[in-house]
Scaffold this active site. Structure first.
Site, PDB file in Angstrom:
ATOM      1  CG  HIS A   1      34.853  49.534  40.495  1.00  0.00           C
ATOM      2  ND1 HIS A   1      34.099  48.387  40.824  1.00  0.00           N
ATOM      3  CD2 HIS A   1      35.878  49.175  40.778  1.00  0.00           C
ATOM      4  CE1 HIS A   1      34.929  47.443  41.115  1.00  0.00           C
ATOM      5  NE2 HIS A   1      36.143  47.944  41.352  1.00  0.00           N
TER       6      HIS A   1
ATOM      7  CD  GLN B   1      44.296  46.146  41.579  1.00  0.00           C
ATOM      8  OE1 GLN B   1      45.148  46.692  41.926  1.00  0.00           O
ATOM      9  NE2 GLN B   1      44.314  45.886  40.087  1.00  0.00           N
TER      10      GLN B   1
ATOM     11  CG  HIS C   1      38.682  46.613  37.633  1.00  0.00           C
ATOM     12  ND1 HIS C   1      39.710  45.916  37.790  1.00  0.00           N
ATOM     13  CD2 HIS C   1      37.936  46.645  38.819  1.00  0.00           C
ATOM     14  CE1 HIS C   1      39.742  45.517  39.267  1.00  0.00           C
ATOM     15  NE2 HIS C   1      38.801  46.104  39.700  1.00  0.00           N
TER      16      HIS C   1
ATOM     17  CG  ASP D   1      30.926  44.167  39.866  1.00  0.00           C
ATOM     18  OD1 ASP D   1      31.897  44.714  40.052  1.00  0.00           O
ATOM     19  OD2 ASP D   1      30.564  43.217  40.476  1.00  0.00           O
ATOM     20  CB  ILE D   2      28.754  39.188  38.414  1.00  0.00           C
ATOM     21  CG1 ILE D   2      29.992  38.777  38.706  1.00  0.00           C
ATOM     22  CG2 ILE D   2      28.276  38.623  37.126  1.00  0.00           C
ATOM     23  CD1 ILE D   2      30.558  37.491  38.916  1.00  0.00           C
TER      24      ILE D   2
END
Ligand code: 5GP
Ligand code: ZN
Length: 139
Positions: free
Chosen positions: A101, A93, A99, A30-31
């Site tokens: 996490h 979301q 996705h 994750d960025i």
């Protein structure tokens, strides 16, 4: 799907820090990591959420999560890992491509609020009524 950031990441049109890939799954960092090792695992076939995703993709994402969990445990030595998945704008979301996490927690990171709510006993009649509603819908 044309306008989906995660589909673009799978196709390599947007760069990503890939940690794992197989026929059905892509996983990357994750960025905006909540902690070191915050990883997103996604199906290659676009689907929006848990309502939409097909069994094959869902299984593949969760089997991959186990492999990645093992790797995270080995190299990052977290005290625990939160596996979290949101369905719907109202619950936060932000990206509408399914996705999962993986969010490692460490000695110095407090529990996530979502994992620490106050336990208040429910109304047993109401819980029974809800149980029956869900069971009926499953038939
Ligand atoms: P959601 O709230 O939908 O469960 O989480 C979406 C996650 O995707 C967020 O944690 C956000 O930081 C991450 N994210 C959004 N855009 C990008 C991107 O372009 N690259 C990466 N690696 N992560 C992204
Ligand atoms: Zn997509």
């Amino acid at each position: 799907m044309d306008n989906c950031i995660f589909c673009k990441i799978i196709k390599g049109e947007i760069p990503s820090f890939k940690v794992y890939e197989d026929e059905l799954v892509y996983a990357f960092e994750d960025i905006n990591p909540i902690t070191e090792g915050h990883t997103l695992i996604i199906p290659k076939k676009h689907s929006q959420d848990l309502w939409e995703i097909e069994a094959e993709s869902l299984t593949a994402v969760h089997l991959a999560s186990k492999k990645i969990m093992d790797a995270i445990k080995k190299v990052l030595k977290p005290t625990g890992v939160v596996a979290m998945q949101l369905n719907g704008k109202s619950v936060g979301q932000a990206v509408f491509h399914y996705h999962l996490h993986l969010m490692p927690r460490y000695e110095d990171t407090p529990p996530l609020p979502v994992a620490r709510w106050e336990l208040t006993p429910g109304n047993m009649d109401k819980i029974r009524e809800t149980t029956e509603k869900i069971k009926a819908a499953l038939r």
